[in-house]
Design an enzyme around this catalytic site. Structure first.
Site, PDB file in Angstrom:
ATOM      1  N   LYS A  80       0.816  -1.123  -0.115  1.00  0.00           N
ATOM      2  CA  LYS A  80       0.060   0.063   0.135  1.00  0.00           C
ATOM      3  C   LYS A  80       0.908   1.263  -0.108  1.00  0.00           C
ATOM      4  O   LYS A  80       2.015   1.274   0.264  1.00  0.00           O
ATOM      5  CB  LYS A  80      -0.792   0.059   1.141  1.00  0.00           C
ATOM      6  CG  LYS A  80      -1.981   0.844   1.242  1.00  0.00           C
ATOM      7  CD  LYS A  80      -3.311   0.129   0.587  1.00  0.00           C
ATOM      8  CE  LYS A  80      -4.380   1.038   0.402  1.00  0.00           C
ATOM      9  NZ  LYS A  80      -5.679   0.233   0.026  1.00  0.00           N
ATOM     10  N   ASP A  92      -7.203   4.360  -4.450  1.00  0.00           N
ATOM     11  CA  ASP A  92      -7.832   4.227  -3.170  1.00  0.00           C
ATOM     12  C   ASP A  92      -8.332   5.255  -2.860  1.00  0.00           C
ATOM     13  O   ASP A  92      -8.757   6.342  -3.631  1.00  0.00           O
ATOM     14  CB  ASP A  92      -6.662   3.911  -2.111  1.00  0.00           C
ATOM     15  CG  ASP A  92      -7.374   3.165  -0.658  1.00  0.00           C
ATOM     16  OD1 ASP A  92      -7.868   1.998  -0.683  1.00  0.00           O
ATOM     17  OD2 ASP A  92      -7.372   3.801   0.101  1.00  0.00           O
TER      18      ASP A  92
HETATM   19  P1  NDP Z   1     -12.894   7.644  -2.550  1.00  0.00           P
HETATM   20  O1  NDP Z   1     -11.880   8.506  -2.432  1.00  0.00           O
HETATM   21  O2  NDP Z   1     -13.473   7.467  -3.720  1.00  0.00           O
HETATM   22  O3  NDP Z   1     -14.286   7.833  -1.545  1.00  0.00           O
HETATM   23  C1  NDP Z   1     -13.992   8.022  -0.239  1.00  0.00           C
HETATM   24  C2  NDP Z   1     -15.254   8.352   0.474  1.00  0.00           C
HETATM   25  O4  NDP Z   1     -15.180   8.391   1.927  1.00  0.00           O
HETATM   26  C3  NDP Z   1     -15.752   9.718   0.339  1.00  0.00           C
HETATM   27  O5  NDP Z   1     -16.999   9.886   0.386  1.00  0.00           O
HETATM   28  C4  NDP Z   1     -15.112  10.448   1.640  1.00  0.00           C
HETATM   29  O6  NDP Z   1     -15.725  11.783   1.866  1.00  0.00           O
HETATM   30  C5  NDP Z   1     -15.283   9.428   2.731  1.00  0.00           C
HETATM   31  N1  NDP Z   1     -14.187   9.610   3.450  1.00  0.00           N
HETATM   32  C6  NDP Z   1     -12.703   9.491   3.484  1.00  0.00           C
HETATM   33  N2  NDP Z   1     -12.113   9.943   4.404  1.00  0.00           N
HETATM   34  C7  NDP Z   1     -13.017  10.150   5.530  1.00  0.00           C
HETATM   35  C8  NDP Z   1     -13.060  10.283   6.906  1.00  0.00           C
HETATM   36  N3  NDP Z   1     -11.725  10.423   7.574  1.00  0.00           N
HETATM   37  N4  NDP Z   1     -13.996  10.395   7.461  1.00  0.00           N
HETATM   38  C9  NDP Z   1     -15.379  10.370   6.763  1.00  0.00           C
HETATM   39  N5  NDP Z   1     -15.558  10.005   5.664  1.00  0.00           N
HETATM   40  C10 NDP Z   1     -14.282   9.762   4.922  1.00  0.00           C
HETATM   41  O7  NDP Z   1     -12.280   6.259  -1.888  1.00  0.00           O
HETATM   42  P2  NDP Z   1     -12.907   4.786  -2.138  1.00  0.00           P
HETATM   43  O8  NDP Z   1     -14.297   4.810  -2.403  1.00  0.00           O
HETATM   44  O9  NDP Z   1     -12.088   4.256  -3.420  1.00  0.00           O
HETATM   45  O10 NDP Z   1     -12.541   4.161  -0.870  1.00  0.00           O
HETATM   46  C11 NDP Z   1     -13.447   3.880   0.365  1.00  0.00           C
HETATM   47  C12 NDP Z   1     -12.810   2.806   1.359  1.00  0.00           C
HETATM   48  O11 NDP Z   1     -13.043   1.651   0.631  1.00  0.00           O
HETATM   49  C13 NDP Z   1     -11.515   3.180   1.861  1.00  0.00           C
HETATM   50  O12 NDP Z   1     -11.595   2.464   2.965  1.00  0.00           O
HETATM   51  C14 NDP Z   1     -10.622   2.126   0.766  1.00  0.00           C
HETATM   52  O13 NDP Z   1      -9.372   1.654   1.339  1.00  0.00           O
HETATM   53  C15 NDP Z   1     -11.498   1.170   0.607  1.00  0.00           C
HETATM   54  N6  NDP Z   1     -11.334   0.212  -0.783  1.00  0.00           N
HETATM   55  C16 NDP Z   1     -11.157   0.731  -2.018  1.00  0.00           C
HETATM   56  C17 NDP Z   1     -11.161   0.023  -3.162  1.00  0.00           C
HETATM   57  C18 NDP Z   1     -11.200   0.814  -4.354  1.00  0.00           C
HETATM   58  O14 NDP Z   1     -11.036  -0.075  -5.221  1.00  0.00           O
HETATM   59  N7  NDP Z   1     -11.157   1.716  -4.494  1.00  0.00           N
HETATM   60  C19 NDP Z   1     -10.675  -1.489  -2.944  1.00  0.00           C
HETATM   61  C20 NDP Z   1     -10.918  -1.999  -1.536  1.00  0.00           C
HETATM   62  C21 NDP Z   1     -11.313  -1.145  -0.548  1.00  0.00           C
HETATM   63  P3  NDP Z   1     -15.097  13.026   1.367  1.00  0.00           P
HETATM   64  O15 NDP Z   1     -15.352  13.394   0.182  1.00  0.00           O
HETATM   65  O16 NDP Z   1     -15.583  13.936   2.478  1.00  0.00           O
HETATM   66  O17 NDP Z   1     -13.618  12.948   1.609  1.00  0.00           O
HETATM   67  O1  2IT Z   2      -7.614  -1.739  -0.544  1.00  0.00           O
HETATM   68  C1  2IT Z   2      -7.860  -2.157  -1.883  1.00  0.00           C
HETATM   69  O2  2IT Z   2      -7.949  -3.209  -2.058  1.00  0.00           O
HETATM   70  C2  2IT Z   2      -7.803  -1.385  -3.052  1.00  0.00           C
HETATM   71  N1  2IT Z   2      -7.531  -0.132  -2.721  1.00  0.00           N
HETATM   72  C3  2IT Z   2      -7.531  -1.793  -4.417  1.00  0.00           C
HETATM   73  C4  2IT Z   2      -5.966  -2.245  -4.466  1.00  0.00           C
HETATM   74  C5  2IT Z   2      -5.580  -2.406  -5.974  1.00  0.00           C
HETATM   75  O3  2IT Z   2      -4.268  -3.088  -6.120  1.00  0.00           O
HETATM   76  O4  2IT Z   2      -6.652  -2.754  -6.660  1.00  0.00           O
END
Ligand code: NDP
Ligand code: 2IT
Length: 450
Positions: free
Chosen positions: A130, A170
């Site tokens: 990561k 992420d």
């Molecule tokens: P985005 O940046 O697309 O969206 C993040 C969302 O979470 C936004 O709505 C954001 O709000 C909110 N957020 C972020 N930080 C905080 C905080 N400290 N408190 C409250 N809300 C918060 O990210 P993703 O949707 O890609 O990721 C969301 C989660 O999913 C993370 O935990 C990530 O690690 C996990 N994840 C993502 C993957 C991927 O493929 N993208 C894969 C697997 C897991 P705001 O706009 O106000 O910041």
């Molecule tokens: O937390 C996760 O699994 C991700 N942000 C996606 C990682 C990836 O390599 O697609």
């Protein structure tokens, strides 16, 4: 083989705390896994003797570097970037990059540790890593984001590669940022390789990568419900976040007949008693990604909804909860509220959104609870498929990829059942931890002491 002195669980956790001072998120993630692994390895001398868990909980390396960039006013700005390469026993390091002001070494170490187990669960050959930076993309112009991404990659390129370490998106890193970073990697190395996933379709990206995490989380939920002879039709679903994972989870819930009641961001949540349908989800996607707006503005367009500033959505009565925002957003008290309100299933779209107390509340209540390393693995799984397509210089069709994602999520669910079934209750946390651990541990045993 001589029977070695076994370190017990409290002594192990004390050691992790001592060696990682101030890194509470990392300690939390290790503790959650170690609780189950200690049980599992109790009578398995090799895993003790070769200190497998201790070695997985010590990253192979942590690279930290300065990232300088120039903002639109000509100010020179300095950020800190990292790449944590946790374990490459079963494949190249693989895991996202996060740009958010809350990013620290502890946060990235916990994410890289979790990723190691998650990637093993997918069944694909990917190790765990990561990276990220304490950079806040909010309020920055496209050119500022471009300059930051280029500067970040100007250092990172030495540490990554298609067969070495393959980052992706992420929090705060989506298609725009991946494009800028891939462009800079290509420019520096003069190589067009699959060094990043989540790329645009024009330059080596895979169909359904954008949707995969949210869709996959709901597929996992469906597998859990099916075990109980249930489905999503008519169920009220509370979702946090409004980014990539949350909006695609919401979309799949709607497609499968559920009613999405909430979405949120870091400023609060919106509750829409009429349900958040596909048209509203499309509005949120455009609003959050293209207009870079706030979820609070939803209520100006959809007037039946209310905005709750500074609050998380767990108090809204529901059948299913999908935390899809960030770590430690669902605490013990929230878990008790959800259970008291009759919530019967929780699937983590985010990484470690439920704190340890909350996890224990869900386990004690024996509701369906899927940890992130199982439920959100669909994203990295399709990243793995993107790597395969890049290596073979081919593009698979959407229908093939959709089927592969369904199959992979079903496979993860089966692996959880194998190690997590306790009578008619399934402890998905235990199942995921043990199944993920076993694959990595057995590869490590094969290598000896390295
Ligand atoms: P985005 O940046 O697309 O969206 C993040 C969302 O979470 C936004 O709505 C954001 O709000 C909110 N957020 C972020 N930080 C905080 C905080 N400290 N408190 C409250 N809300 C918060 O990210 P993703 O949707 O890609 O990721 C969301 C989660 O999913 C993370 O935990 C990530 O690690 C996990 N994840 C993502 C993957 C991927 O493929 N993208 C894969 C697997 C897991 P705001 O706009 O106000 O910041
Ligand atoms: O937390 C996760 O699994 C991700 N942000 C996606 C990682 C990836 O390599 O697609």
């Amino acid at each position: 083989m001589a029977i070695s002195d076994h370190v017990d669980f409290p002594a192990f956790i004390e050691g992790v705390k001592r060696r990682n001072p101030g890194q509470s998120e990392f300690v939390q993630a290790v503790q959650e896994v170690a609780e189950d692994i200690f049980d599992f390895i109790q009578d398995k001398e090799q895993y003790h003797h070769y200190q497998i868990l201790r070695r997985i909980a010590e990253p192979d390396r942590v690279v930290s570097f300065r990232v300088c960039w120039e903002d639109d006013k000509g100010n020179i700005r300095v950020q800190r970037g990292w790449r944590v390469q946790n374990n490459n026993s079963i494949g190249p390091y693989k895991g996202g990059i996060r740009f958010h002001p809350s990013v620290t070494e502890s946060v990235l170490k916990f994410l890289a540790f979790e990723q190691t187990f998650k990637n093993a669960l997918t069944g694909l050959p990917m190790g765990g890593g990561k990276g990220g930076a304490n950079f806040n993309p909010k309020g920055k112009s496209d050119h500022e984001v471009m300059r930051f991404c280029q500067s970040f990659m100007t250092e990172l390129y030495r540490h990554v590669g298609a067969d070495v370490d393959v980052p992706a998106g992420d929090i705060g890193v989506g298609g725009r940022e991946i494009g800028y970073m891939f462009g800079q990697y290509k420019r520096i190395t003069n190589q067009f390789t699959g060094v990043l996933t989540g790329k645009g379709l024009e330059y080596g990206g895979s169909l359904i990568r954008t949707e995969a995490t949210g869709y996959g989380a709901v597929y996992f939920l469906m597998n859990m419900l099916k075990e109980k002879g249930q489905d999503l039709v008519g169920k009220a679903v509370v979702i946090s976040g409004s980014g990539n994972v949350a909006t695609h989870a919401a979309e799949k819930v709607v497609q499968l007949g559920g009613r999405v009641m909430t979405l949120s961001d870091s400023q609060g949540f919106i509750h829409d008693p009429d349900g958040i349908d596909q048209e509203k989800i499309d509005w949120v996607k455009t609003h959050k990604t293209r207009r870079r707006g706030r979820i609070a503005e939803y209520v100006e367009t959809f007037t039946g909804a209310t905005f709750h500033e500074g609050k998380t959505p767990w108090g809204v009565p529901c059948d299913v909860a999908l935390p899809c925002a960030t770590q430690n957003e669902l605490l013990g008290e929230d878990a008790r509220t959800l259970v008291a309100n009759g919530c019967m299933a929780v699937a983590e779209g985010a990484n470690m959104p439920t704190n340890l107390e909350g996890v224990h509340v869900f386990k004690d209540a024996k509701i369906l609870f899927a940890p992130g390393k199982a439920a959100n693995a669909g994203g990295v799984a399709v990243s793995g498929l993107e790597m395969s397509q890049n290596s073979g210089r081919i593009s698979w069709k959407e229908a093939e990829l959709q089927q592969l994602l369904l199959d992979i999520m079903e496979g993860i669910h089966s692996r959880c059942l194998e190690y997590g079934r306790r009578g008619d209750y399934v402890d998905y946390v235990k199942g995921a931890n043990i199944a993920g651990f076993k694959k990595v541990a057995d590869a490590m045993l094969a290598y000896g002491v390295v």
